[in-house]
Design an enzyme around this catalytic site. Structure first.
Site, short mmCIF file in Angstrom:
data_model
loop_
_atom_site.label_atom_id
_atom_site.label_comp_id
_atom_site.label_asym_id
_atom_site.label_seq_id
_atom_site.Cartn_x
_atom_site.Cartn_y
_atom_site.Cartn_z
CE LYS A 199 -2.27 -3.15 -0.37
NZ LYS A 199 -3.33 -3.31 -1.68
CD GLU A 231 -3.85 6.16 4.10
OE1 GLU A 231 -5.51 6.72 4.13
OE2 GLU A 231 -3.95 5.37 2.87
CG HIS A 277 -13.78 -3.96 5.71
ND1 HIS A 277 -13.18 -2.37 5.20
CD2 HIS A 277 -13.12 -3.98 6.82
CE1 HIS A 277 -12.71 -2.05 5.90
NE2 HIS A 277 -12.87 -2.32 7.27
NE ARG A 314 -10.24 -9.34 -6.41
CZ ARG A 314 -10.11 -7.89 -5.75
NH1 ARG A 314 -8.78 -7.41 -4.98
NH2 ARG A 314 -11.06 -7.41 -5.29
C1 MV4 Z 1 -9.56 4.54 4.89
C2 MV4 Z 1 -10.98 5.28 5.21
C3 MV4 Z 1 -11.01 6.78 6.04
N1 MV4 Z 1 -10.20 6.92 5.64
N2 MV4 Z 1 -8.54 5.54 5.02
C4 MV4 Z 1 -11.17 0.41 4.29
C5 MV4 Z 1 -10.55 -0.46 2.85
C6 MV4 Z 1 -9.51 -0.03 2.65
N3 MV4 Z 1 -9.37 -0.69 1.17
C7 MV4 Z 1 -9.40 1.34 3.21
N4 MV4 Z 1 -9.98 1.67 4.39
C8 MV4 Z 1 -10.80 2.92 4.39
N5 MV4 Z 1 -9.48 3.73 4.46
C9 MV4 Z 1 -8.89 7.01 4.95
N6 MV4 Z 1 -7.51 7.85 5.66
C10 MV4 Z 1 -11.88 4.61 5.74
C11 MV4 Z 1 -11.93 2.74 4.82
C12 MV4 Z 1 -13.02 2.51 5.06
C13 MV4 Z 1 -13.93 2.13 4.21
C14 MV4 Z 1 -13.12 2.33 2.61
C15 MV4 Z 1 -13.73 1.49 1.40
C16 MV4 Z 1 -15.19 0.57 1.91
C17 MV4 Z 1 -15.27 0.63 2.96
C18 MV4 Z 1 -14.38 0.73 4.14
C19 MV4 Z 1 -15.39 1.37 5.61
C20 MV4 Z 1 -14.89 1.04 6.33
C21 MV4 Z 1 -13.67 1.72 6.61
#
Ligand code: MV4
Length: 508
Positions: free
Chosen positions: A116, A200, A235, A292
């Site tokens: 990441k 972040e 998720h 993917r």
């Molecule tokens: C975040 C966020 C808020 N702020 N990053 C969750 C999985 C991963 N792909 C990154 N994720 C998140 N990153 C920052 N800086 C909130 C999430 C997140 C989220 C993102 C996409 C879809 C669902 C989610 C559920 C909870 C938190």
């Protein structure tokens, strides 16, 4: 084009790839575990190779056995689907080293996006907006505090090797930082064998909007617009749609250009997805890239008219994309519901058993991407997603009405499923208005499960119950000599709430 392709997956996505192969005149080789000997993906393929016992580690994750199966059957390429080996750099490399074609991005691009922090660095170099934060692992709590101070609380600690939400910790204030960092590092170490954690700025209440990209090996890289994936729980996405109510044509063009730039920086080819957070102000931030084909790819196919899986195969075979960015415009609206063997009324507990009855929806604008049949045994060995129900219509409102209609036509008996949950979602006011973010589902789940189905649902169920009761009565008359005590299962039917409701509804 290839003569023969091996499909290294199971369930609905394996069947989806087999179908794409057949439409391109390619023979498809399935692989399967002992539990899947009668599975639809095996039946529909032209040949099939047994990998081993039911556990994935002894079947679908056995890269060596899969490459050997490709050799033995004379397959020229391997399509990995999603999950299993699809994002394992070593497997993409092993396939290439075996002289086979990998239907996916180069192993180097998988590796680049797998970290990441490396992905953030690439995105930054491409000018793609990322969430404010660091691009290297934190040394200690001291450094974490410094960085958090700079960006302002709340911050989010993330595993560098992570993705999909594992090893994440929200930190609201300075005094939580040291313990949260230690916990995040421990979790990262356990989950990924790497304790690197970075920080972040935490974005509050965003939407999850992702951009599909498609690139050939001749330098063309296009975006196919966005998918809205905010309706998720822990998720796990439950509902996806294309386009997103939150994305204008102008924003689509900017997000699309940002995704294409990040993909180019990674040396990407084939189909991939850039995940973004889109905040309430309309600012977007790159999160990660999925290297993917994704579960939710059909909504993009329906609004663009582009068959992504066919293009994955054609790109892997060296073909050029024949269209340009201006040719790609979303038309109408597509919605996808994931039909899982989970009981929403019971904390989404996985449900097992035999599918004793299956009736599939059809009619205008309905697509069923499934991996089950009547008689399929649902076990705990694999993912609970049984199928995807996808609809397409001219407008979002019509697509939701169409999805509701299609869900009403769907019957799955023998296992609990997410069907009723989806019916309630289609009836939900916030959902219908498009008013939700990534937290919405978890915040509204109790309310959603408590809400009664629409009166129409009760009426139809009641009519069905009345018909079933009538059939059972007829059966009893025909076979009256069986049994003998007079107390039959029909007594249960007579006393059932459903039959009472059925009578009331029938009288009305
Ligand atoms: C975040 C966020 C808020 N702020 N990053 C969750 C999985 C991963 N792909 C990154 N994720 C998140 N990153 C920052 N800086 C909130 C999430 C997140 C989220 C993102 C996409 C879809 C669902 C989610 C559920 C909870 C938190």
């Amino acid at each position: 084009m290839f003569n023969k392709v091996l499909v290294a997956n199971r369930g609905e996505i394996a069947l989806r790839v087999v179908r794409a192969c057949h439409e391109l005149g390619i023979r498809a080789v399935a692989v399967y575990s002992e539990a899947d000997a009668r599975a639809p993906h095996v039946r529909e393929a032209d040949e099939a190779v047994l990998l081993g016992p039911a556990p994935s580690s002894e079947s679908y994750l056995r890269g060596d056995a899969i490459i050997e199966a490709a050799r033995r059957t004379g397959a020229e390429a391997i399509h990995p689907g999603y999950g299993f080996l699809s994002e394992r750099e070593w497997f993409a490399r092993a396939v290439r080293d075996a002289g086979l074609v990998w239907v996916g991005p180069p192993a180097e691009a998988i590796a680049a996006m797998g970290s990441k922090t490396a992905a953030r660095t690439l995105a930054i170099s491409a000018g793609t907006p990322v969430v404010p934060g660091t691009t290297s692992a934190l040394r200690d709590a001291e450094e974490a505090a410094e960085v958090a101070e700079r960006f302002g609380y709340p911050v989010l600690l993330k595993a560098a090797a992570g993705g999909g939400g594992k090893g994440m910790r929200v930190v609201h204030e300075r005094r939580e930082l040291a313990s949260s960092l230690a916990a995040a590092q421990r979790e990262a170490k356990n989950a990924f064998g790497d304790d690197a954690v970075y920080v972040e700025k935490y974005i509050v209440g965003p939407r999850h909007v992702e951009i599909q990209v498609l690139g050939d090996t001749h330098g063309t890289m296009l975006h196919l617009g966005e998918r809205e994936c905010s309706i998720q729980r822990r998720h796990q996405k439950m509902i996806e749609e294309a386009p997103s109510v939150a994305v204008s044509a102008e924003l689509r063009a900017r997000m699309g250009a940002a995704a294409v730039a990040a993909a180019r920086a990674a040396g990407y080819t084939n189909a991939g997805t850039c995940e973004f957070l889109l905040d309430a102000r309309g600012d977007f931030y790159f999160l990660e890239m999925n290297t993917r084909i994704q579960v939710e790819h059909p909504v993009t196919e329906l609004v663009t008219g582009i068959d992504l899986v066919q293009w994955q195969l054609r790109i892997a075979a060296g073909e050029r994309l024949p269209f340009v960015q201006e040719d790609v415009t979303p038309r109408g609206w597509a919605v996808e519901c994931r039909i899982t063997s989970e009981d929403p009324a019971n904390g989404f507990l996985p449900s097992t058993g035999r599918v004793s009855y299956l009736h599939l929806p059809s009619g205008p604008g309905v697509r069923w991407d499934g991996g089950i049949d009547t008689g399929s045994e649902i076990t705990l060995f694999y993912d609970p997603m049984l199928a995807k129900l996808i609809v397409h219509a001219p407008s979002r409102e019509q697509a939701i009405a169409r999805m509701h209609r299609a869900l009403m036509e769907l019957s799955i008996e023998g296992v609990d499923t997410s069907r009723d949950f989806h019916l309630r979602m289609m009836e939900n006011e916030d959902f219908r208005r498009g008013s939700f973010d990534i937290q919405w589902l978890e915040q509204h789940l109790d309310q959603l499960l408590a809400s009664r189905p629409a009166p129409d649902t009760v009426t139809r169920a009641a009519i069905a119950a009345a018909l079933l009761a009538e059939r059972d009565r007829a059966g009893r008359r025909a076979g009256a000599t069986r049994g003998g005590t007079g107390a039959t299962a029909a007594d249960g039917v007579r006393d059932s709430t459903w039959l009472r409701v059925a009578r009331e509804e029938a009288i009305r």
